[in-house]
Design a protein around this motif. Sequence first.
Motif, PDB file in Angstrom:
ATOM      1  N   ARG A   4       1.279  -1.138   0.318  1.00  0.00           N
ATOM      2  CA  ARG A   4       0.165   0.292  -0.226  1.00  0.00           C
ATOM      3  C   ARG A   4       0.705   1.251  -0.083  1.00  0.00           C
ATOM      4  O   ARG A   4       2.254   1.115   0.324  1.00  0.00           O
ATOM      5  N   ARG A   5       0.256   2.413  -0.256  1.00  0.00           N
ATOM      6  CA  ARG A   5       1.057   3.487  -0.368  1.00  0.00           C
ATOM      7  C   ARG A   5      -0.182   4.905  -0.062  1.00  0.00           C
ATOM      8  O   ARG A   5      -1.141   4.878   0.114  1.00  0.00           O
ATOM      9  N   TYR A   6       0.203   5.460   1.017  1.00  0.00           N
ATOM     10  CA  TYR A   6       0.156   6.101   2.339  1.00  0.00           C
ATOM     11  C   TYR A   6       0.739   8.061   1.784  1.00  0.00           C
ATOM     12  O   TYR A   6       1.625   7.692   1.494  1.00  0.00           O
ATOM     13  N   ARG A   7       0.089   8.513   1.798  1.00  0.00           N
ATOM     14  CA  ARG A   7      -0.222  10.129   1.796  1.00  0.00           C
ATOM     15  C   ARG A   7       0.271  10.675   3.290  1.00  0.00           C
ATOM     16  O   ARG A   7       0.730  10.094   4.445  1.00  0.00           O
ATOM     17  N   HIS A   8       1.099  11.696   3.181  1.00  0.00           N
ATOM     18  CA  HIS A   8       2.161  12.218   3.980  1.00  0.00           C
ATOM     19  C   HIS A   8       3.357  11.426   4.892  1.00  0.00           C
ATOM     20  O   HIS A   8       2.912  11.580   6.040  1.00  0.00           O
ATOM     21  N   TRP A   9       4.289  10.514   3.666  1.00  0.00           N
ATOM     22  CA  TRP A   9       4.335   9.815   4.610  1.00  0.00           C
ATOM     23  C   TRP A   9       5.732   8.864   3.821  1.00  0.00           C
ATOM     24  O   TRP A   9       5.718   9.170   2.645  1.00  0.00           O
ATOM     25  N   HIS A  10       7.017  10.002   4.263  1.00  0.00           N
ATOM     26  CA  HIS A  10       7.810   9.089   3.611  1.00  0.00           C
ATOM     27  C   HIS A  10       8.616   8.022   3.652  1.00  0.00           C
ATOM     28  O   HIS A  10       8.435   7.271   3.903  1.00  0.00           O
ATOM     29  N   THR A  11       9.453   7.940   2.248  1.00  0.00           N
ATOM     30  CA  THR A  11      10.144   6.677   2.321  1.00  0.00           C
ATOM     31  C   THR A  11      11.233   6.681   3.420  1.00  0.00           C
ATOM     32  O   THR A  11      11.886   7.768   3.377  1.00  0.00           O
ATOM     33  N   SER A  12      12.006   5.710   3.599  1.00  0.00           N
ATOM     34  CA  SER A  12      13.066   5.195   4.852  1.00  0.00           C
ATOM     35  C   SER A  12      14.213   4.952   3.780  1.00  0.00           C
ATOM     36  O   SER A  12      13.777   4.633   1.894  1.00  0.00           O
ATOM     37  N   VAL A  13      15.047   5.608   4.206  1.00  0.00           N
ATOM     38  CA  VAL A  13      16.668   5.997   3.025  1.00  0.00           C
ATOM     39  C   VAL A  13      17.983   5.329   3.890  1.00  0.00           C
ATOM     40  O   VAL A  13      17.624   5.490   5.420  1.00  0.00           O
ATOM     41  N   THR A  14      18.688   4.273   3.401  1.00  0.00           N
ATOM     42  CA  THR A  14      19.877   4.705   4.099  1.00  0.00           C
ATOM     43  C   THR A  14      21.539   4.527   3.206  1.00  0.00           C
ATOM     44  O   THR A  14      20.976   4.280   1.885  1.00  0.00           O
ATOM     45  N   VAL A  15      22.257   4.702   3.736  1.00  0.00           N
ATOM     46  CA  VAL A  15      23.391   5.249   3.004  1.00  0.00           C
ATOM     47  C   VAL A  15      24.128   4.324   3.102  1.00  0.00           C
ATOM     48  O   VAL A  15      24.205   3.758   4.893  1.00  0.00           O
ATOM     49  N   SER A  16      24.582   3.229   2.562  1.00  0.00           N
ATOM     50  CA  SER A  16      25.728   2.168   3.016  1.00  0.00           C
ATOM     51  C   SER A  16      26.836   2.927   2.657  1.00  0.00           C
ATOM     52  O   SER A  16      26.780   2.921   1.244  1.00  0.00           O
ATOM     53  N   LEU A  17      27.640   2.162   3.086  1.00  0.00           N
ATOM     54  CA  LEU A  17      29.302   2.481   3.076  1.00  0.00           C
ATOM     55  C   LEU A  17      29.738   1.291   3.226  1.00  0.00           C
ATOM     56  O   LEU A  17      30.109   0.365   3.570  1.00  0.00           O
ATOM     57  N   ALA A  18      30.462   0.834   2.276  1.00  0.00           N
ATOM     58  CA  ALA A  18      30.715  -0.757   1.485  1.00  0.00           C
ATOM     59  C   ALA A  18      32.882  -0.300   1.691  1.00  0.00           C
ATOM     60  O   ALA A  18      33.528   0.443   0.591  1.00  0.00           O
ATOM     61  N   MET A  19      33.058  -1.113   2.636  1.00  0.00           N
ATOM     62  CA  MET A  19      34.211  -1.146   3.308  1.00  0.00           C
ATOM     63  C   MET A  19      34.726  -2.214   4.314  1.00  0.00           C
ATOM     64  O   MET A  19      34.123  -3.022   4.153  1.00  0.00           O
ATOM     65  N   GLU A  20      35.986  -2.565   3.196  1.00  0.00           N
ATOM     66  CA  GLU A  20      36.826  -3.229   4.164  1.00  0.00           C
ATOM     67  C   GLU A  20      36.478  -4.611   3.961  1.00  0.00           C
ATOM     68  O   GLU A  20      35.497  -5.585   5.404  1.00  0.00           O
ATOM     69  N   ASN A  21      35.392  -5.064   3.009  1.00  0.00           N
ATOM     70  CA  ASN A  21      34.784  -6.287   2.686  1.00  0.00           C
ATOM     71  C   ASN A  21      33.919  -6.513   3.487  1.00  0.00           C
ATOM     72  O   ASN A  21      32.717  -7.873   4.056  1.00  0.00           O
ATOM     73  N   ARG A  26      30.423  -3.346   5.333  1.00  0.00           N
ATOM     74  CA  ARG A  26      29.459  -1.800   5.006  1.00  0.00           C
ATOM     75  C   ARG A  26      28.994  -1.391   6.147  1.00  0.00           C
ATOM     76  O   ARG A  26      29.009  -2.550   6.901  1.00  0.00           O
ATOM     77  N   ALA A  27      29.084  -0.723   6.137  1.00  0.00           N
ATOM     78  CA  ALA A  27      28.171   0.177   7.857  1.00  0.00           C
ATOM     79  C   ALA A  27      27.275   1.214   7.307  1.00  0.00           C
ATOM     80  O   ALA A  27      27.315   1.826   6.003  1.00  0.00           O
ATOM     81  N   MET A  28      25.884   1.291   8.278  1.00  0.00           N
ATOM     82  CA  MET A  28      25.133   1.837   7.331  1.00  0.00           C
ATOM     83  C   MET A  28      24.418   3.204   8.378  1.00  0.00           C
ATOM     84  O   MET A  28      24.679   2.879   9.794  1.00  0.00           O
ATOM     85  N   ILE A  29      23.688   3.796   7.563  1.00  0.00           N
ATOM     86  CA  ILE A  29      23.310   5.172   8.317  1.00  0.00           C
ATOM     87  C   ILE A  29      21.748   5.119   7.477  1.00  0.00           C
ATOM     88  O   ILE A  29      21.632   5.434   6.638  1.00  0.00           O
ATOM     89  N   SER A  30      20.619   5.047   8.646  1.00  0.00           N
ATOM     90  CA  SER A  30      19.651   4.789   8.024  1.00  0.00           C
ATOM     91  C   SER A  30      18.507   6.022   8.756  1.00  0.00           C
ATOM     92  O   SER A  30      18.868   7.212   9.388  1.00  0.00           O
TER      93      SER A  30
END
Length: 378
Positions: A105-122, A124-128
């Motif tokens: 389902r899609r919802y009004r006035h609700w935004h998509t969650s976002v993750t930035v994934s940093l691939a390092m040393e085999n 990953r670290a993530m910021i969400s």
Amino acid sequence: MRTQPAQFAQPASPYATQQPLDVLVTGPVFFDLVFTGLPSGPVPGTEVWASGMGSAPGGIANLAVAASRLGLSTGLAGAFGDDAYADWLWTVLGKQEGVDLSASRRYRHWHTSVTVSLAMENDRAMISHGHPDPEPASALVSGARYAHAVVAELSAEGEPWWRDLAARGTLIFADVGWDPEGSWDPAWLDLLEGCHAFTPNEVEAMAYTRADSAVEAARALAERVPLAVVTRGADGAVAVDSASGEEVEVDPLQVEALDATGAGDVFGAALITGTINGWDLLRRLRFAVLCSALAVRQFGGSLAAPGWGDIADWWEATVAAARTGDRAARETAARYDFLDDALPGHPLARVRRADATMARLADVSTGEGPAPTVRSSM
């Protein structure tokens, strides 16, 4: 040829008139932005440039894409916002990757969650960043087509909605999210009642069971579920079947790892594929290790998941190397000779990889009409 174990017989249900799905996944959907080729991690007061980046559906979408690319009819019951990220995710998942979104389902006035994934040393670290889904998984799953297997994430919020499905014959593959508080309360494992399999990674499994090794953790978890599988990243995987007492350890495949984002989800999708195909535990685990190894050679999380064409290419190269006398290739070919029977009958088309930026919607649209009308969030 694919065979279905007897336990997958469809019981009477409100969805008996519909073609059942192989697998239904449910959970938070993210927009993932993956950076690769980082010389080091960022620290305050500095700027780090990455040599590569890609955007892709993330969260539970990792597993949905991986399962669909392995030929499973796959449904996703998830919440989507009303922003541009959600438009792109809906189009990529439903039209490019062939995931059934009828229970989403899609919802009004609700935004998509976002993750930035940093691939390092085999790894990953993530910021969400994101907010809880507007409705619980049970509300979404209630309208979904019947599925032979369901992927559920353990959550302390609400009742374990999957137990009714398990009672009707659905195999529940449970996973668990990272505990940001670091408490790793063993009481969470009580939620496993009614689940067929539990697939945590090594850190999670050892933390929840207070075990000293992945093998000990898998044995402890097998007291709660019929199948306990502990993934070990670059060290392979271990599994314990509580019904037969069988223990299996599988070594990793040596590949040049670019990005580990979503590798655990690819592993889970491959494990379910092997289960639905009726493979023995050793083959299931080896296939899962193979698929996750092929995934980490690409960047972009979900869109790094291999299709059967990627598997066929790897198998052809491995067999060719084995015929030259390469000892390691011969040993690998001997372990994976079941692919000779598994590959025929699957489409071997190329799959799409992550782009450095969001692809234009026209690039993935099939002209099937707009996404469903969004509804107000709760």
